[in-house]
Scaffold this motif. Structure first.
Motif, PDB file in Angstrom:
ATOM      1  N   ARG A 174      25.214  56.154  14.456  1.00 41.29           N
ATOM      2  CA  ARG A 174      23.785  55.835  14.443  1.00 41.29           C
ATOM      3  C   ARG A 174      23.139  56.190  13.105  1.00 41.29           C
ATOM      4  O   ARG A 174      22.282  55.451  12.609  1.00 41.29           O
ATOM      5  CB  ARG A 174      23.077  56.579  15.576  1.00 41.29           C
ATOM      6  CG  ARG A 174      23.422  56.053  16.958  1.00 41.29           C
ATOM      7  CD  ARG A 174      22.653  56.820  18.023  1.00 41.29           C
ATOM      8  NE  ARG A 174      22.953  56.319  19.370  1.00 41.29           N
ATOM      9  CZ  ARG A 174      22.450  56.838  20.482  1.00 41.29           C
ATOM     10  NH1 ARG A 174      21.630  57.880  20.397  1.00 41.29           N
ATOM     11  NH2 ARG A 174      22.775  56.338  21.658  1.00 41.29           N
ATOM     12  N   ILE A 175      23.549  57.305  12.524  1.00 43.81           N
ATOM     13  CA  ILE A 175      22.997  57.691  11.225  1.00 43.81           C
ATOM     14  C   ILE A 175      23.389  56.677  10.157  1.00 43.81           C
ATOM     15  O   ILE A 175      22.553  56.255   9.336  1.00 43.81           O
ATOM     16  CB  ILE A 175      23.476  59.102  10.830  1.00 43.81           C
ATOM     17  CG1 ILE A 175      22.777  60.149  11.702  1.00 43.81           C
ATOM     18  CG2 ILE A 175      23.217  59.386   9.356  1.00 43.81           C
ATOM     19  CD1 ILE A 175      21.287  60.257  11.482  1.00 43.81           C
ATOM     20  N   ILE A 176      24.650  56.256  10.153  1.00 35.30           N
ATOM     21  CA  ILE A 176      25.103  55.290   9.147  1.00 35.30           C
ATOM     22  C   ILE A 176      24.335  53.980   9.280  1.00 35.30           C
ATOM     23  O   ILE A 176      23.839  53.433   8.294  1.00 35.30           O
ATOM     24  CB  ILE A 176      26.621  55.041   9.266  1.00 35.30           C
ATOM     25  CG1 ILE A 176      27.397  56.314   8.910  1.00 35.30           C
ATOM     26  CG2 ILE A 176      27.053  53.894   8.349  1.00 35.30           C
ATOM     27  CD1 ILE A 176      28.884  56.227   9.215  1.00 35.30           C
ATOM     28  N   LEU A 177      24.213  53.475  10.509  1.00 42.78           N
ATOM     29  CA  LEU A 177      23.547  52.190  10.707  1.00 42.78           C
ATOM     30  C   LEU A 177      22.059  52.280  10.378  1.00 42.78           C
ATOM     31  O   LEU A 177      21.512  51.429   9.657  1.00 42.78           O
ATOM     32  CB  LEU A 177      23.739  51.721  12.146  1.00 42.78           C
ATOM     33  CG  LEU A 177      23.220  50.316  12.459  1.00 42.78           C
ATOM     34  CD1 LEU A 177      23.964  49.268  11.628  1.00 42.78           C
ATOM     35  CD2 LEU A 177      23.380  50.008  13.947  1.00 42.78           C
ATOM     36  N   GLY A 178      21.387  53.314  10.859  1.00 50.23           N
ATOM     37  CA  GLY A 178      19.953  53.436  10.624  1.00 50.23           C
ATOM     38  C   GLY A 178      19.603  53.627   9.154  1.00 50.23           C
ATOM     39  O   GLY A 178      18.712  52.955   8.616  1.00 50.23           O
ATOM     40  N   LEU A 179      20.315  54.521   8.474  1.00 53.24           N
ATOM     41  CA  LEU A 179      20.017  54.770   7.071  1.00 53.24           C
ATOM     42  C   LEU A 179      20.473  53.631   6.166  1.00 53.24           C
ATOM     43  O   LEU A 179      19.954  53.463   5.064  1.00 53.24           O
ATOM     44  CB  LEU A 179      20.642  56.096   6.622  1.00 53.24           C
ATOM     45  CG  LEU A 179      19.996  57.353   7.210  1.00 53.24           C
ATOM     46  CD1 LEU A 179      20.648  58.601   6.639  1.00 53.24           C
ATOM     47  CD2 LEU A 179      18.488  57.380   6.956  1.00 53.24           C
ATOM     48  N   SER A 180      21.435  52.829   6.623  1.00 59.28           N
ATOM     49  CA  SER A 180      21.825  51.645   5.845  1.00 59.28           C
ATOM     50  C   SER A 180      20.664  50.661   5.746  1.00 59.28           C
ATOM     51  O   SER A 180      20.489  49.987   4.726  1.00 59.28           O
ATOM     52  CB  SER A 180      23.041  50.961   6.483  1.00 59.28           C
ATOM     53  OG  SER A 180      24.202  51.755   6.332  1.00 59.28           O
ATOM     54  N   LEU A 181      19.865  50.575   6.797  1.00 60.91           N
ATOM     55  CA  LEU A 181      18.689  49.703   6.761  1.00 60.91           C
ATOM     56  C   LEU A 181      17.642  50.235   5.783  1.00 60.91           C
ATOM     57  O   LEU A 181      16.991  49.469   5.064  1.00 60.91           O
ATOM     58  CB  LEU A 181      18.103  49.570   8.163  1.00 60.91           C
ATOM     59  CG  LEU A 181      19.027  48.910   9.203  1.00 60.91           C
ATOM     60  CD1 LEU A 181      18.393  48.959  10.584  1.00 60.91           C
ATOM     61  CD2 LEU A 181      19.357  47.479   8.801  1.00 60.91           C
ATOM     62  N   VAL A 182      17.472  51.566   5.735  1.00 61.50           N
ATOM     63  CA  VAL A 182      16.592  52.182   4.737  1.00 61.50           C
ATOM     64  C   VAL A 182      17.105  51.869   3.334  1.00 61.50           C
ATOM     65  O   VAL A 182      16.334  51.557   2.416  1.00 61.50           O
ATOM     66  CB  VAL A 182      16.517  53.706   4.964  1.00 61.50           C
ATOM     67  CG1 VAL A 182      15.739  54.392   3.844  1.00 61.50           C
ATOM     68  CG2 VAL A 182      15.900  54.016   6.315  1.00 61.50           C
ATOM     69  N   TYR A 183      18.388  51.952   3.177  1.00 63.10           N
ATOM     70  CA  TYR A 183      19.086  51.652   1.923  1.00 63.10           C
ATOM     71  C   TYR A 183      18.773  50.227   1.464  1.00 63.10           C
ATOM     72  O   TYR A 183      18.439  49.985   0.291  1.00 63.10           O
ATOM     73  CB  TYR A 183      20.575  51.822   2.215  1.00 63.10           C
ATOM     74  CG  TYR A 183      21.522  52.031   1.070  1.00 63.10           C
ATOM     75  CD1 TYR A 183      21.221  51.708  -0.250  1.00 63.10           C
ATOM     76  CD2 TYR A 183      22.784  52.576   1.333  1.00 63.10           C
ATOM     77  CE1 TYR A 183      22.142  51.903  -1.257  1.00 63.10           C
ATOM     78  CE2 TYR A 183      23.702  52.776   0.333  1.00 63.10           C
ATOM     79  CZ  TYR A 183      23.380  52.436  -0.958  1.00 63.10           C
ATOM     80  OH  TYR A 183      24.301  52.633  -1.956  1.00 63.10           O
TER      81      TYR A 183
END
Length: 484
Positions: free
Chosen positions: A90-99
């Motif tokens: 979940r952290i990888i997917l969510g922060l990838s969108l911020v990225y």
């Protein structure tokens, strides 16, 4: 429901290609924007604000390393949130969108300082937050039956990072020159979106080690307990065993043990390495860019590093390390890392000699930078690929993300120090090369001495984890995937 130990397997788990594909595209996006950042700041964003070229170069270096310090600070937060609350997926997917949003800001706000720096901040949060999670998630896909493949998959993982970096370093500087900042920053943004999609596509195949939740035996609670119960015999942390289980205390001991080896010394390597995107780029701008029929951009020379990594990692892994082992002197991780510091220092000494020559009035061809790049890349492989694997294997399950963050925060300390030094403009010209090389040599001696007393303890999952799609079909709860 505990799983019986599986027979040894020589095949990589089927979900690994999704993580590797995500990493290749994400690294293209990151290095694509980072490698042109110094030149962009000097030639575009700061040009009217700081007319003096030398001061503008110093400010650009300081800003670039401040950004990099942020990139390697946010692993602390990302690793903690993944370990304790949300899990790595979940952290990888969510922060990838911020990225992705950060990349969009760079492409849109090429003339707006506030908008552009907002984009850099979002990229620092996104890129930094996912770093410890991606590396640790690779290791989570393995168990005792295929743990012998972990060393190989981390080598492939690092090779993939450089595969993306190579093409970004080669082509993005040309896009900046011929099409301008919007396109040059926009293309990496597209690659980051593709990276996010690839990672999402493998969502049903991943082994997801569950987050521990609110942990009554967390790092800080164990430390506080140890301080309250000090003087109970044994080491200072052993007093915490009155209030916490032994495995929790051992986990905290692992954090301190690894941190004592990495934090005082590894930053001195990153002080060298990350300046290939700043100090070495500035040096290249003073060189003759014509190499035969080709005219190289100063920031483009960074392609040499990932190209050499892709060549040298298989060579060292398959030929050099086994050769040392056959001759009775194995290049263990605790030997490779101090050696990497020495080799990195040598690269800066060579670059410093070149700078002395140019300060004497001689214009060197940009091709001369190939030599220090070769030496620096060898140091990188000895230090970075080794450290990535070492940090994972030396941590129990509950601390793997945190230990990965400790490894990455060494880069924060390094870039913060370089940013401050560049901002103060303490060292200019050849002096800065020898200054950093000297500190790296001292750090190498210190790390070698500490490594001699370090006791290696490897941690792997002790049972075969269940992929998400199989667990859901069988109605198995997330806590069923046991681990060490």
């Amino acid at each position: 429901m505990a799983q019986a130990p599986a027979a040894q397997s020589n095949k990589f788990p089927p979900q690994i290609p999704f993580i590797i594909g995500n990493e290749a595209c994400e690294r293209f996006s990151f290095y694509g924007m980072r490698n042109i950042l110094t030149v962009f700041l000097i030639d575009y964003l700061l040009r009217t604000q700081i007319p003096d070229n030398a001061l503008r170069e110093a400010e650009a270096k300081s800003l670039m390393h401040t950004f990099m310090a942020g990139v390697y600070f946010f692993p602390l937060i990302g690793g903690y949130l993944a370990d304790r609350f949300f899990g790595k997926y979940r952290i990888i997917l969510g922060l990838s969108l911020v990225y992705c949003l950060g990349h969009a800001c760079l492409a849109i706000f090429e003339h707006n300082v506030t908008g552009f720096f907002t984009g850099l901040a979002l990229i620092a949060i996104g890129s930094g937050g996912i770093k410890p999670c991606v590396a640790a998630m690779v290791g989570d896909q393995f168990n005792e039956s295929n743990s012998h493949l972990v060393k190989k998959v981390f080598a492939i993982f690092y090779w993939t990072i450089n595969f993306g970096s190579f093409f970004a370093s080669l082509f993005i500087p040309l896009l900046l020159k011929h099409f301008g900042p919007s396109v040059a920053f926009g293309i990496p943004g597209v690659l980051m979106f593709i990276a996010t999609f690839i990672f999402w596509a493998g969502r049903h195949k991943y082994v997801r080690v569950p987050a521990t939740g609110a942990n009554p035996h967390s790092f800080f609670k164990v430390v506080a307990s140890a301080l309250r119960n000090r003087g109970q015999g044994g080491g200072w942390l052993d007093g915490a065993k009155r209030e916490h289980p032994e495995e929790a205390v051992d986990g905290v001991k692992a954090v301190f043990r690894v941190s004592a080896l990495l934090l005082p010394f590894v930053p001195f390597f990153w002080m060298l390495f990350d300046q290939k995107a700043s100090t070495w780029v500035v040096q290249a701008r003073s060189m003759d860019p014509q190499v035969g029929p080709f005219t190289f951009q100063a920031s483009q020379m960074q392609f040499i590093n990932p190209l050499l990594v892709m060549i040298l990692i298989p060579f060292l892994t398959a030929v050099v390390y086994p050769a040392f082992q056959r001759f009775g002197w194995e290049l263990t991780p605790l030997r490779r890392m101090p050696l990497g510091l020495v080799v990195g220092a040598l690269s800066f000494i060579i670059a410093g000699i070149f700078q002395v020559t140019m300060e004497g009035g001689t214009t060197l061809n940009i091709a001369w930078q190939i030599l220090p790049y070769i030496v620096l890349t060898l140091g990188e492989i000895l230090m970075s690929t080794t450290g990535l694997e070492f940090a994972y294997t030396q941590a129990p399950r509950e601390m793997k993300g945190t230990i990965q963050s400790v490894w990455l925060v060494t880069n924060t300390l390094a870039n913060a120090a370089v940013a401050i030094t560049a901002k103060l403009n303490v060292f200019t010209g050849s002096g800065q090369f020898f200054f950093y090389a000297g500190f790296a040599l001292v750090a190498a001696v210190g790390m070698a001495l500490v490594a001699r007393r370090y006791v290696v303890r490897d941690y792997y999952q002790t049972s075969a984890p269940i992929p998400t799609e199989e667990r859901n079909a069988a109605g198995v709860t997330p806590g069923s995937a046991k681990s060490a």
